[in-house]
Design a protein around this motif. Structure first.
Motif, PDB file in Angstrom:
ATOM      1  N   VAL A 166      41.416  34.533 -12.038  1.00 32.69           N
ATOM      2  CA  VAL A 166      40.648  33.268 -12.364  1.00 32.69           C
ATOM      3  C   VAL A 166      39.470  33.729 -13.163  1.00 32.69           C
ATOM      4  O   VAL A 166      39.041  34.871 -12.699  1.00 32.69           O
ATOM      5  CB  VAL A 166      40.188  32.543 -11.154  1.00 32.69           C
ATOM      6  CG1 VAL A 166      39.191  31.506 -11.510  1.00 32.69           C
ATOM      7  CG2 VAL A 166      41.714  32.211 -10.295  1.00 32.69           C
ATOM      8  N   LEU A 167      39.240  33.223 -14.205  1.00 29.04           N
ATOM      9  CA  LEU A 167      38.041  33.466 -14.853  1.00 29.04           C
ATOM     10  C   LEU A 167      36.990  32.035 -14.828  1.00 29.04           C
ATOM     11  O   LEU A 167      37.402  31.008 -15.237  1.00 29.04           O
ATOM     12  CB  LEU A 167      38.229  33.799 -16.465  1.00 29.04           C
ATOM     13  CG  LEU A 167      36.961  33.933 -17.310  1.00 29.04           C
ATOM     14  CD1 LEU A 167      36.027  35.114 -16.763  1.00 29.04           C
ATOM     15  CD2 LEU A 167      37.356  34.087 -18.714  1.00 29.04           C
ATOM     16  N   ALA A 168      35.948  32.094 -14.218  1.00 23.67           N
ATOM     17  CA  ALA A 168      35.074  31.132 -13.947  1.00 23.67           C
ATOM     18  C   ALA A 168      33.740  31.343 -14.870  1.00 23.67           C
ATOM     19  O   ALA A 168      32.938  32.254 -14.998  1.00 23.67           O
ATOM     20  CB  ALA A 168      34.618  31.107 -12.685  1.00 23.67           C
ATOM     21  N   VAL A 169      33.260  30.008 -15.374  1.00 23.42           N
ATOM     22  CA  VAL A 169      32.237  29.705 -16.282  1.00 23.42           C
ATOM     23  C   VAL A 169      31.301  28.894 -15.658  1.00 23.42           C
ATOM     24  O   VAL A 169      31.524  27.895 -15.429  1.00 23.42           O
ATOM     25  CB  VAL A 169      32.700  29.372 -17.585  1.00 23.42           C
ATOM     26  CG1 VAL A 169      31.310  29.570 -18.788  1.00 23.42           C
ATOM     27  CG2 VAL A 169      33.846  30.034 -18.318  1.00 23.42           C
ATOM     28  N   HIS A 170      30.000  29.564 -15.316  1.00 19.36           N
ATOM     29  CA  HIS A 170      29.055  28.621 -14.592  1.00 19.36           C
ATOM     30  C   HIS A 170      28.287  27.836 -15.476  1.00 19.36           C
ATOM     31  O   HIS A 170      28.337  27.733 -16.625  1.00 19.36           O
ATOM     32  CB  HIS A 170      28.089  29.667 -13.648  1.00 19.36           C
ATOM     33  CG  HIS A 170      27.126  30.477 -14.843  1.00 19.36           C
ATOM     34  ND1 HIS A 170      25.801  29.847 -15.208  1.00 19.36           N
ATOM     35  CD2 HIS A 170      27.168  31.798 -15.286  1.00 19.36           C
ATOM     36  CE1 HIS A 170      25.333  30.886 -16.218  1.00 19.36           C
ATOM     37  NE2 HIS A 170      26.035  31.860 -16.009  1.00 19.36           N
TER      38      HIS A 170
END
Length: 275
Positions: A22-26
């Protein structure tokens, strides 16, 4: 949690372990650690990789070149071949401004994206002409005046108050370091306006979202700002098959204040779309 320096001076962390990547962008004014609770909720199912946006956390400042959301999306795409280089396909998650970055990444690197989850996306142009957009724009005017006067601390405090809720820390509850980080990042807010208000990346143009072949999930809190409901409903109408979810009791900061519920929605979504 593992920390590395990625391309373009990005500070990158990886949290947890699992068969999915998973790649998560805040969101704006936050940092990669905002995903810790969600990563805990996905423990054993996924490794969550997150990066500090330019001008946030431990990443380098933005160089001011190009359209900010597009520039950050291209930095995120570069991570697909470095921090996530062994994963043929990944699950992409973004929150608020980070959701706009994730949507742009899905346009640019569609073949690498297995699923896309947009949490509280702030694509304001999707709510054009609504009372909800007019209301939030009116509430933003004091922040704009503060920035014009050079009062970055006041602007950051006002922005934080606009998008926080009772479960999120108030400005006075934040550490001096956290407040300093928000003050550092606040000048980037107007740099997003071309994409958020004027659709400079063409999301709403004819065919703008047609290339998205991956399953899409939209998430918002039941107690969020009404403009988010307008945006999510408009995006759901433009993305055939998109799932439009609401987390009860949550406001805009749902991945932080309701991390376990957010992780549960992601887990169920991933189960419907196996690796």
């Amino acid at each position: 949690m593992k920390d590395v320096t990625g391309p373009d001076g990005l500070h990158v962390v990886s949290m947890g372990e699992g068969p999915r990547e998973v790649l998560a962008v805040h969101c704006t004014l936050a940092q990669s650690g905002a995903w810790k609770g969600v990563a805990r909720g996905l423990s054993g199912q996924a490794r969550v990789t997150a990066f500090d946006l330019p001008g946030h956390g431990r990443s380098a400042d933005w160089d001011g070149q190009g359209d900010l959301p597009d520039a950050v999306a291209r930095m995120g795409c570069a991570l697909l071949d470095t921090a996530l280089g062994t994963a043929p396909r990944i699950d992409l998650v973004g929150h608020s401004f980070g959701a706009i970055v994730a949507l742009r990444m899905a346009q640019l690197a569609g073949a690498r994206i297995r699923t896309l989850t947009l949490i509280e996306p702030v694509l304001m142009c999707a709510a054009r002409g609504t009372a909800a957009l007019a209301d939030i724009d009116a509430r933003a005017l004091p922040m704009e005046d503060m920035m014009a006067r050079g009062d970055l601390a006041g602007a950051a405090r006002h922005f934080n108050a606009m998008w926080s809720d009772a479960r999120a820390p108030a400005w006075t509850d934040l550490s001096p370091a956290a407040r300093a980080g928000m003050i550092r990042a606040i000048p980037l807010v107007p740099a997003c306006n071309a994409a958020l208000y004027h659709d400079s990346l063409g999301f709403l143009a004819p065919g703008g979202l047609d290339a998205l072949a991956c399953p899409v999930q939209l998430i918002r809190g039941s107690a969020t700002d009404p403009v988010i409901g307008e945006i999510n409903d408009q995006l759901a109408a433009r993305l055939p098959g998109a799932e439009n979810k609401i987390i009860a009791g949550a406001g805009h900061m749902v991945p932080i204040t309701h991390s376990s519920q957010t992780a549960a929605e992601l887990s169920a979504f991933f189960a419907r779309h196996p690796a």
